[in-house]
Design a protein around this motif. Sequence first.
Motif, PDB file in Angstrom:
ATOM      1  N   LYS A 268     -20.008 -39.441  21.740  1.00 25.33           N
ATOM      2  CA  LYS A 268     -19.506 -39.502  23.110  1.00 25.33           C
ATOM      3  C   LYS A 268     -20.442 -40.371  23.931  1.00 25.33           C
ATOM      4  CE  LYS A 268     -16.157 -36.395  22.580  1.00 25.33           C
ATOM      5  NZ  LYS A 268     -14.713 -36.726  22.718  1.00 25.33           N
ATOM      6  N   LEU A 269     -19.881 -41.010  24.969  1.00 25.65           N
ATOM      7  CA  LEU A 269     -20.677 -41.854  25.849  1.00 25.65           C
ATOM      8  C   LEU A 269     -20.382 -41.476  27.296  1.00 25.65           C
ATOM      9  CD1 LEU A 269     -22.591 -44.342  26.141  1.00 25.65           C
ATOM     10  CD2 LEU A 269     -20.513 -45.739  26.356  1.00 25.65           C
ATOM     11  N   ILE A 270     -21.422 -41.039  28.002  1.00 25.39           N
ATOM     12  CA  ILE A 270     -21.301 -40.738  29.434  1.00 25.39           C
ATOM     13  C   ILE A 270     -21.743 -41.964  30.218  1.00 25.39           C
ATOM     14  CG2 ILE A 270     -22.055 -39.267  31.327  1.00 25.39           C
ATOM     15  CD1 ILE A 270     -22.760 -37.117  29.258  1.00 25.39           C
ATOM     16  N   VAL A 271     -20.885 -42.464  31.085  1.00 28.40           N
ATOM     17  CA  VAL A 271     -21.240 -43.582  31.961  1.00 28.40           C
ATOM     18  C   VAL A 271     -21.510 -43.026  33.346  1.00 28.40           C
ATOM     19  CG1 VAL A 271     -20.475 -45.741  33.003  1.00 28.40           C
ATOM     20  CG2 VAL A 271     -19.908 -45.239  30.611  1.00 28.40           C
ATOM     21  N   SER A 272     -22.747 -43.173  33.790  1.00 24.56           N
ATOM     22  CA  SER A 272     -23.173 -42.624  35.072  1.00 24.56           C
ATOM     23  C   SER A 272     -23.993 -43.678  35.815  1.00 24.56           C
ATOM     24  CB  SER A 272     -23.998 -41.352  34.850  1.00 24.56           C
ATOM     25  OG  SER A 272     -24.482 -40.850  36.068  1.00 24.56           O
ATOM     26  N   ILE A 273     -23.290 -44.637  36.405  1.00 21.68           N
ATOM     27  CA  ILE A 273     -23.954 -45.783  37.027  1.00 21.68           C
ATOM     28  C   ILE A 273     -23.656 -45.870  38.517  1.00 21.68           C
ATOM     29  CG2 ILE A 273     -24.099 -47.125  34.902  1.00 21.68           C
ATOM     30  CD1 ILE A 273     -21.595 -48.639  35.794  1.00 21.68           C
ATOM     31  N   GLY A 274     -23.402 -44.722  39.124  1.00 22.91           N
ATOM     32  CA  GLY A 274     -23.154 -44.697  40.564  1.00 22.91           C
ATOM     33  C   GLY A 274     -21.710 -44.394  40.904  1.00 22.91           C
ATOM     34  N   ARG A 275     -21.428 -44.446  42.184  1.00 24.90           N
ATOM     35  CA  ARG A 275     -20.105 -44.094  42.674  1.00 24.90           C
ATOM     36  C   ARG A 275     -19.645 -45.122  43.706  1.00 24.90           C
ATOM     37  NH1 ARG A 275     -18.652 -39.066  41.080  1.00 24.90           N
ATOM     38  NH2 ARG A 275     -17.070 -38.871  42.701  1.00 24.90           N
ATOM     39  N   VAL A 276     -18.333 -45.244  43.837  1.00 22.87           N
ATOM     40  CA  VAL A 276     -17.748 -46.208  44.766  1.00 22.87           C
ATOM     41  C   VAL A 276     -16.881 -45.454  45.774  1.00 22.87           C
ATOM     42  CG1 VAL A 276     -17.793 -48.108  43.123  1.00 22.87           C
ATOM     43  CG2 VAL A 276     -15.798 -46.601  43.210  1.00 22.87           C
ATOM     44  N   PRO A 277     -16.783 -45.981  47.011  1.00 20.85           N
ATOM     45  CA  PRO A 277     -15.999 -45.282  48.040  1.00 20.85           C
ATOM     46  C   PRO A 277     -14.534 -45.185  47.663  1.00 20.85           C
ATOM     47  CG  PRO A 277     -16.573 -47.496  48.763  1.00 20.85           C
ATOM     48  CD  PRO A 277     -17.352 -47.246  47.506  1.00 20.85           C
ATOM     49  N   ASN A 278     -13.927 -44.069  48.031  1.00 22.54           N
ATOM     50  CA  ASN A 278     -12.516 -43.831  47.742  1.00 22.54           C
ATOM     51  C   ASN A 278     -11.679 -44.033  49.000  1.00 22.54           C
ATOM     52  OD1 ASN A 278     -10.043 -42.958  46.772  1.00 22.54           O
ATOM     53  ND2 ASN A 278     -10.537 -40.787  47.058  1.00 22.54           N
ATOM     54  N   THR A 279     -10.995 -45.146  49.069  1.00 23.60           N
ATOM     55  CA  THR A 279     -10.072 -45.393  50.188  1.00 23.60           C
ATOM     56  C   THR A 279      -8.648 -45.588  49.671  1.00 23.60           C
ATOM     57  OG1 THR A 279     -10.625 -47.758  50.119  1.00 23.60           O
ATOM     58  CG2 THR A 279     -11.855 -46.386  51.672  1.00 23.60           C
ATOM     59  N   ASN A 280      -8.412 -45.100  48.453  1.00 28.65           N
ATOM     60  CA  ASN A 280      -7.090 -45.258  47.842  1.00 28.65           C
ATOM     61  C   ASN A 280      -6.002 -44.597  48.688  1.00 28.65           C
ATOM     62  OD1 ASN A 280      -8.331 -46.494  45.672  1.00 28.65           O
ATOM     63  ND2 ASN A 280      -8.447 -44.622  44.462  1.00 28.65           N
ATOM     64  N   GLY A 281      -4.966 -45.362  49.002  1.00 22.72           N
ATOM     65  CA  GLY A 281      -3.815 -44.807  49.707  1.00 22.72           C
ATOM     66  C   GLY A 281      -4.044 -44.492  51.159  1.00 22.72           C
ATOM     67  N   LEU A 282      -5.196 -44.873  51.704  1.00 27.48           N
ATOM     68  CA  LEU A 282      -5.521 -44.524  53.087  1.00 27.48           C
ATOM     69  C   LEU A 282      -4.778 -45.387  54.104  1.00 27.48           C
ATOM     70  CD1 LEU A 282      -7.356 -42.711  54.852  1.00 27.48           C
ATOM     71  CD2 LEU A 282      -9.154 -44.441  54.592  1.00 27.48           C
ATOM     72  N   GLY A 283      -4.321 -46.550  53.660  1.00 23.27           N
ATOM     73  CA  GLY A 283      -3.634 -47.462  54.581  1.00 23.27           C
ATOM     74  C   GLY A 283      -4.583 -48.259  55.436  1.00 23.27           C
ATOM     75  N   ALA A 284      -5.802 -48.480  54.945  1.00 22.84           N
ATOM     76  CA  ALA A 284      -6.825 -49.168  55.744  1.00 22.84           C
ATOM     77  C   ALA A 284      -6.383 -50.568  56.156  1.00 22.84           C
ATOM     78  CB  ALA A 284      -8.137 -49.221  54.964  1.00 22.84           C
ATOM     79  N   ASP A 285      -5.857 -51.327  55.224  1.00 26.34           N
ATOM     80  CA  ASP A 285      -5.448 -52.700  55.543  1.00 26.34           C
ATOM     81  C   ASP A 285      -4.332 -52.733  56.579  1.00 26.34           C
ATOM     82  OD1 ASP A 285      -7.305 -53.684  53.772  1.00 26.34           O
ATOM     83  OD2 ASP A 285      -5.878 -53.956  52.130  1.00 26.34           O
ATOM     84  N   ALA A 286      -3.361 -51.848  56.419  1.00 25.55           N
ATOM     85  CA  ALA A 286      -2.183 -51.879  57.302  1.00 25.55           C
ATOM     86  C   ALA A 286      -2.542 -51.580  58.753  1.00 25.55           C
ATOM     87  CB  ALA A 286      -1.141 -50.881  56.806  1.00 25.55           C
ATOM     88  N   VAL A 287      -3.514 -50.697  58.973  1.00 21.87           N
ATOM     89  CA  VAL A 287      -3.878 -50.329  60.358  1.00 21.87           C
ATOM     90  C   VAL A 287      -5.129 -51.048  60.835  1.00 21.87           C
ATOM     91  CG1 VAL A 287      -2.753 -48.080  60.235  1.00 21.87           C
ATOM     92  CG2 VAL A 287      -5.174 -48.284  59.595  1.00 21.87           C
ATOM     93  N   GLY A 288      -5.750 -51.850  59.952  1.00 21.67           N
ATOM     94  CA  GLY A 288      -6.923 -52.608  60.366  1.00 21.67           C
ATOM     95  C   GLY A 288      -8.216 -51.825  60.370  1.00 21.67           C
ATOM     96  N   LEU A 289      -8.312 -50.790  59.552  1.00 19.93           N
ATOM     97  CA  LEU A 289      -9.552 -50.020  59.464  1.00 19.93           C
ATOM     98  C   LEU A 289     -10.613 -50.868  58.776  1.00 19.93           C
ATOM     99  CD1 LEU A 289     -11.037 -47.271  59.804  1.00 19.93           C
ATOM    100  CD2 LEU A 289     -10.194 -46.689  57.518  1.00 19.93           C
ATOM    101  N   ALA A 290     -11.746 -51.070  59.429  1.00 19.61           N
ATOM    102  CA  ALA A 290     -12.769 -51.979  58.932  1.00 19.61           C
ATOM    103  C   ALA A 290     -13.581 -51.354  57.802  1.00 19.61           C
ATOM    104  CB  ALA A 290     -13.699 -52.390  60.075  1.00 19.61           C
ATOM    105  N   LEU A 291     -13.674 -52.098  56.704  1.00 24.02           N
ATOM    106  CA  LEU A 291     -14.514 -51.719  55.568  1.00 24.02           C
ATOM    107  C   LEU A 291     -15.601 -52.773  55.398  1.00 24.02           C
ATOM    108  CD1 LEU A 291     -11.705 -50.878  52.953  1.00 24.02           C
ATOM    109  CD2 LEU A 291     -12.672 -49.364  54.694  1.00 24.02           C
ATOM    110  N   ASP A 292     -16.736 -52.371  54.824  1.00 21.46           N
ATOM    111  CA  ASP A 292     -17.772 -53.365  54.579  1.00 21.46           C
ATOM    112  C   ASP A 292     -17.523 -54.064  53.246  1.00 21.46           C
ATOM    113  OD1 ASP A 292     -18.761 -51.780  52.499  1.00 21.46           O
ATOM    114  OD2 ASP A 292     -20.493 -51.061  53.616  1.00 21.46           O
ATOM    115  N   GLU A 293     -18.458 -54.951  52.861  1.00 22.05           N
ATOM    116  CA  GLU A 293     -18.251 -55.766  51.667  1.00 22.05           C
ATOM    117  C   GLU A 293     -18.205 -54.947  50.377  1.00 22.05           C
ATOM    118  OE1 GLU A 293     -22.589 -55.418  52.616  1.00 22.05           O
ATOM    119  OE2 GLU A 293     -20.748 -55.904  53.729  1.00 22.05           O
TER     120      GLU A 293
END
Length: 468
Positions: A268-293
């Motif tokens: 088995k291989l565990i990959v544990s190299i950090g985490r990324v923000p979850n904005t899935n399905g939030l509609g950020a682009d449609a309403v103009g919610l600002a995200l960083d790079e």
Amino acid sequence: MDSYDVLVIGGGPAGYVAAIRAAQLGFKTACVDAFERNGKASLGGTCLNVGCIPSKAMLDSSEKFEMITHEAAEHGIQVSGASVDVAKMLARKAGVVDKLTGGVAYLFKKNKITSFFGYGKLLRQDGEEWVVDAAGTEVKARHVIVATGSNPRALPLAPFGGHVVENSGALEFTAVPQQLGVIGAGVIGLELGSVWRRLGAQVTVLEALPGFLMAADDGLAKEALKQFQKQGLDFHFGVNITKVEQDDSGVSVTYTEKDAEVTARFDKLIVSIGRVPNTNGLGADAVGLALDERGFVKVDGHYRTNLPNVYAIGDVIGGAMLAHKAEEEGVALAEMIAGQAGHVNYDVIPWVIYTSPEIAWAGLSEKQAKEKGLTVKTGQFPFSANGRALGHGDPRGFVKVVADAQSDRILGVHMIGSGVSELIGEVVAIMEFGGSAEDLARTVHAHPTLSEVVKEAALATDKRSLHM
């Protein structure tokens, strides 16, 4: 269309705590959350369902097995024929999770918080309110809190699936792998690697960085590495993963280390190299919610996004990805919305790694303090000189206090040893009030306790330890 004062998107530590505090403050509150476990809605997010809580349950179970098989004899306790029932261990872990996630659901009911199961999506503004798609039902909210958390970062060469798992998969192995690979020597990798090493796996840890726990105090990291290597964890630093291939029986990982190419085989291989923000399905682009790079939601010092009355807290805004940090942000934000002075002191947030020995720190390391131009004094005291630690049979580690040489104010504390996850809170409380090493040294500590090591380390900053 139902209308709420506060609607929280996300039911993890940031979200559910924000919802509870908002309800306590008299706001009509709702929470929409999509987390699902065993085919059912389950509040609590990653932490309660597949992170902090189940991993600690497994750590505790594996520590008990280690004690019975390797440490009991020292106490005059003879045990033979001990074995691991992985299925029962997993069932116990699930029971702990069920109790706590059910507890959050009870707290929602107690505080009259409306709960929606599914995804939350920002749709549009309607006057001073926001229209939100709450799991397929449109509702209105005067204030919206985004607390959608984070997801495990995948290695491009090794997408999750099959024998390649992230933290949640590593908590569901139905048998102890003989050979376990871990990519990433951070908190999650160390904790999960420790679980399966105690239960019988041969564990190899591959880390891209050139050193170990580079965010921690140098002495702490050095001692931790020594202890883990003694336990049999095999560490490789400065590696570059070049190929990951899996078949029905396991995973082959090819990497370069010191200009040499190596291929290792794991069940088995565990990959544990950090985490990324979850904005899935939030509609950020449609309403103009600002995200960083990097995809995190941008906020100011009061957790306000670029959209009016839309806020964000927890992992999705970056910073320390810690459940207790997220909870404090939830409390602070709810109080700010109520016109109170909510506040989080990020300088004294404790970090804890629940391995054996445990590792904990808060504030500045000696190196960080000096890099800031501060003149420091330090005090260190070992658990090997503490009666309680010797009685426990676990005298590993030490406590180190870093203080300002001029004002005596505590700048940081660094611990490795048994139970330091509990000991760290005392020093954090003193640091929160700007306390000094002398304050800590003059505080009466019960005898015999492990906490006396904290007192002795504070005394050592003035070279007046009593028991060394």
